[in-house]
Enzyme design. Structure first.
Site, PDB file in Angstrom:
ATOM      1  N   ASP A 475       0.848  -1.186   0.000  1.00 36.61           N
ATOM      2  CA  ASP A 475       0.000   0.000   0.000  1.00 36.61           C
ATOM      3  C   ASP A 475       0.890   1.244   0.000  1.00 36.61           C
ATOM      4  O   ASP A 475       2.037   1.190   0.444  1.00 36.61           O
ATOM      5  CB  ASP A 475      -0.897  -0.028   1.245  1.00 36.61           C
ATOM      6  CG  ASP A 475      -1.737   1.213   1.372  1.00 36.61           C
ATOM      7  OD1 ASP A 475      -2.370   1.602   0.388  1.00 36.61           O
ATOM      8  OD2 ASP A 475      -1.748   1.800   2.475  1.00 36.61           O
ATOM      9  N   ASP A 675      -1.650  -0.683   6.088  1.00 42.69           N
ATOM     10  CA  ASP A 675      -1.816  -0.131   7.437  1.00 42.69           C
ATOM     11  C   ASP A 675      -3.234   0.272   7.772  1.00 42.69           C
ATOM     12  O   ASP A 675      -3.508   0.647   8.909  1.00 42.69           O
ATOM     13  CB  ASP A 675      -0.912   1.089   7.608  1.00 42.69           C
ATOM     14  CG  ASP A 675      -1.433   2.297   6.833  1.00 42.69           C
ATOM     15  OD1 ASP A 675      -1.916   2.100   5.698  1.00 42.69           O
ATOM     16  OD2 ASP A 675      -1.366   3.422   7.359  1.00 42.69           O
ATOM     17  N   ASP A 679      -7.143  -1.925   3.808  1.00 47.93           N
ATOM     18  CA  ASP A 679      -6.195  -2.976   3.422  1.00 47.93           C
ATOM     19  C   ASP A 679      -6.533  -4.326   4.056  1.00 47.93           C
ATOM     20  O   ASP A 679      -5.957  -5.347   3.691  1.00 47.93           O
ATOM     21  CB  ASP A 679      -4.770  -2.586   3.847  1.00 47.93           C
ATOM     22  CG  ASP A 679      -4.304  -1.294   3.201  1.00 47.93           C
ATOM     23  OD1 ASP A 679      -4.555  -1.125   1.998  1.00 47.93           O
ATOM     24  OD2 ASP A 679      -3.704  -0.463   3.892  1.00 47.93           O
TER      25      ASP A 679
END
Length: 787
Positions: A475, A675, A679
């Site tokens: 990410d 995080d 996600d």
């Protein structure tokens, strides 16, 4: 409308990203008034069904074990109430078994004391009876679940660790009971010191207790996973502030179908009296439980509150933190007609909204479903102990059969007794006492070593898989970057940089906007003392004005300058230049005493450790893929800075999970690093999920690995640790089986013709102790592993 003086600042329209019509691409579904109540967690959970991750065809109505592999079944959905029945049961069995096994083990080992004072004081037969009393509840009650799973494995002909445990402990217990109750039935050659036949109660009890300990640890890990899903449901507020119209015949269904503003004439045929602008005037407000919200209800959301359900803005403007969904660090400006996502945070301003999706239709509920499905569909790596046991069990049984046949055909009289006892001895010694230590010891030491490096590893599966990872999906926001806005650019003319920052930061201190907070934070880091602000005004989506130390100060975008009648002049071209050089940077004009005198740039900077981390992973042969919900321009700029070739931007949570599925379908071993809440589905679906310790609790709970400081270099260290730990586990399993395998020929009686030597409790204890000490000593070597 709110008083402008109290409304927090809302900046920079160029940071706005509008959420798509529906996160899954499905058309919006209308829920009739009265029939669209949100059932909350219960609706999401559905019926409580349990299934095996490795055998999805196995479905039970409650907690159970898989008849094929013996694994504890996993819940299919998110249960409303936490069901800890199995954990409580196993913990109770382990506690009582450990309490009984300790004195039993001490009593059994007392014969190793010189001159055997305990045996002389109590007598061998009394000791055997005492061991029988202590061992019986441990084996028959504490080990009952293992016997049940072993029977299931025998029926399915899929041998596993429970088959071996039940075979060894059962044989040791039955043999020992016979030796304690009827020692006269045993041949004289097997009598210990002329008093009675040897017993193996302590071996059966110790093995049962160690395996129970492993089961408790496994169930605790599963409980953490369940709590992670429940914490997702908890992101939605418990209540919402609903607006009730004053006029008759204007219900929530009418509001929902009459559109926004105007007279607001609904299906009921009555004029929307007092609706005015989107029907706020004359409306009463009440706080209601989230479950009572219907599609079409009008809701008020105040600054700092969470948005209760998915919907659309009717009136008002605000900045909304929807990083939960998009991962975008910058808040998104929302105005009338813009779509809202339940569970996201209203950072500043107040507005009214219309509810459009409730219950299981909300994006938050869909994320919960995605995480739950991902965790169920990810088949765990088969335990190494199960793999070995699958071969070892048939080999042991064949050895026992051969031992019985050999002694029955050629052994001394009574042939049948010798044959039966030696066959049982083979089963007893073949069950490795250190089997319960082999993996847990290496994992425990490996986890401790990782913790020293800032890498927290949750379970053995993550450690086992990490060494095989060849693709890392990462990410952007909060993983590659810092994850929160920071001051990145200051350009001035005719005024000092420190003076300009003092004025602007003093003004922004009166604002609650995240961009303003970044400017204030930068000023404090530089040790700048801020001044009081007067006449503060906030212009939603444009900027703010005020008076600082007698000087008129303003900060905002082009729209604010136009409203104040100020010409940006050459600063407009400079602002464009800054944006071109740093995609994703929000650039604001700083105005002092009526003239533009500088630029302030705020962005989400790349972590200082990220370039080195990407380089280390490339050296290890890992393919790096960026996956972000942020805008394409911003994501591609970060990728270029880091040399990442493959980029997927503007991806929602369901799309992230789809990409993980696609990569796994190509045969890739995929790790996902992220995080945020957005996600979580991808973290749960990946072969290994890696969460940033600086991220959300749900991300950490969904992942198998957590990087405490959010430093991606920890992934490279984790892969090296995985290799070292799994090598250690294989060595431990060798030690666990090797010593016992050496004891099998003795138990079978191969040394009896030449040396008159048969298996004795002393020899069995020596072999078990040697294997356990070897496992522990080998595992401790991991503390010196180089990462």
């Amino acid at each position: 409308m709110m008083e402008e003086a109290k409304k927090p600042c809302c900046h920079a329209a160029n940071a706005t990203v509008t959420a798509p019509d529906h996160p899954t691409g499905k058309p919006s579904q209308k829920v009739p008034a009265g029939g669209g109540k949100q059932a909350g967690a219960a609706e999401q959970a559905g019926a409580a069904e349990y299934t095996c991750p490795m055998h999805p065809d196995v479905v039970r109505s409650g907690p159970d074990s898989c008849p094929s592999c013996g694994m504890a079944l996993e819940p299919r959905g998110v249960t409303v109430e936490e069901d800890n029945t199995e954990l409580v049961d196993m913990t109770r069995r382990f506690g009582w078994s450990a309490a009984l096994t300790l004195p039993l083990f001490a009593l059994a080992m007392s014969e190793m004391i010189p001159n055997m004072p305990v045996q002389h004081a109590l007598g061998g037969q009394r000791i055997a009876w005492a061991e029988l009393v202590l061992a019986t509840p441990v084996v028959l009650w504490g080990g009952l679940p293992f016997f049940e799973r072993a029977v299931a494995s025998l029926r399915s002909r899929r041998f596993n660790m429970f088959t071996l445990v039940a075979l060894g402990t059962g044989a040791a217990y039955v043999y020992s009971v016979a030796a304690a109750l009827a020692p006269g039935l045993f041949p004289e050659a097997l009598r210990a010191h002329g008093t009675g036949a040897p017993v193996y109660f302590e071996a059966a009890a110790v093995i049962t207790t160690l395996v129970l300990c492993g089961q408790v640890l496994e169930l605790r890990a599963r409980r953490q996973t369940s709590r992670a899903l429940k914490s997702l449901l908890g992101l939605a507020p418990k209540t919402a502030r609903r607006l009730a119209p004053m006029g008759d015949g204007v219900g929530s269904a009418a509001v929902g179908n009459s559109g926004i503003g105007g007279a607001g004439i609904g299906n009921s045929g009555h004029c929307g009296k007092g609706h005015g602008e989107s029907g706020v005037a004359g409306a009463e407000e009440e706080d209601v439980p989230l479950e009572a919200i219907l599609v079409g209800d009008r809701l008020r959301v105040r600054p700092g509150e969470k948005i209760p359900v998915d919907g659309v803005v009717l009136e008002g403007e605000s900045a909304v933190d929807q990083s939960m969904v998009t991962g975008e660090a910058m808040p998104v400006h929302k105005r009338s007609g813009d779509r809202l996502i339940g569970g996201t945070v209203n950072a500043s301003g107040a507005f009214t909204m219309r509810a459009e999706r409730v219950g299981h239709e909300t994006l938050l509920a869909q994320i919960v479903a995605l995480v739950s499905e991902a965790q169920r569909s990810r088949a765990p790596i088969q335990r190494l102990a199960d793999v070995v046991s699958g071969w070892f069990v048939p080999a042991v049984m064949l050895a026992a059969i051969a031992t019985f046949a050999g002694w029955f055909a050629w052994g001394p009289e009574p042939a049948f007794a010798h044959a039966l006892l030696n066959a049982v001895a083979v089963l007893i010694i073949a069950c490795p006492c250190a089997l319960g230590l082999a993996t847990p010891m290496a994992i425990m030491v490996g986890m401790g070593r990782g913790a020293l490096e800032g890498v927290l590893i949750k379970d053995a599966e993550a450690l086992e898989t990490l060494e095989t990872i060849d693709t890392l999906v990462v990410d952007k926001t909060g993983t590659l970057t810092e994850g929160r806005p920071a001051l990145t650019t200051i350009q001035t003319a005719g005024i000092g940089e420190t003076e300009l920052l003092t004025l602007v930061a003093s003004l922004e201190r009166a604002s609650e906007h995240p961009l303003g907070e970044a400017i204030v934070r930068a000023a404090k880091l530089r040790g700048i003392a801020l001044s009081a602000v007067a006449d503060f005004r906030s212009f939603a989506g444009r900027g703010a004005t005020g008076t600082v130390s007698g000087r008129a100060v303003a900060i905002g975008n082009h729209a604010l300058l136009a409203e104040l009648g100020i010409d940006a002049g050459r600063w407009s071209a400079k602002a464009d230049e800054v944006r071109d050089n740093a995609q994703g940077e929000t650039v604001m004009f700083a105005v002092v005493d009526g003239g533009v005198c500088g630029l302030i740039g705020v962005a989400d900077p790349i972590k200082a450790s990220t370039p080195e981390a990407i380089a280390l992973l490339r050296e290890q042969g890992v393919r790096v893929v960026m996956l972000s919900g942020d805008s394409k321009a911003t994501a591609e700029w970060v990728a270029r800075k880091l040399g990442i070739v493959e980029v997927h931007a503007e991806v929602l949570p369901s799309g992230k999970a789809d990409l993980i599925r696609a990569l796994k379908a190509q045969g890739r071993r995929v790790a996902m690093a992220g995080d945020g809440v957005n996600d979580a589905p991808a973290l749960a679906l990946a072969d290994v999920g890696i969460a940033m310790g600086t991220g959300t609790d749900i991300a950490i709970s969904s992942a198998g690995v957590t990087l405490v400081k959010g430093d991606l270099r920890g992934i490279a260290k984790a892969r090296l640790l995985s290799r070292a730990t799994m090598r250690n586990v294989r060595q431990n399993l060798f030690f666990a089986f090797a010593y016992n395998a050496l004891g099998v020929p003795i138990a079978a009686g191969l040394l009896y013709p030449h040396f008159g030597l048969l298996l004795s409790p002393m020899l069995a204890s020596a072999l078990m102790s040697a294997s356990s000490l070897s496992v522990i000593g080998n595992a401790l070597r991991l503390r010196r592993a180089t990462l």
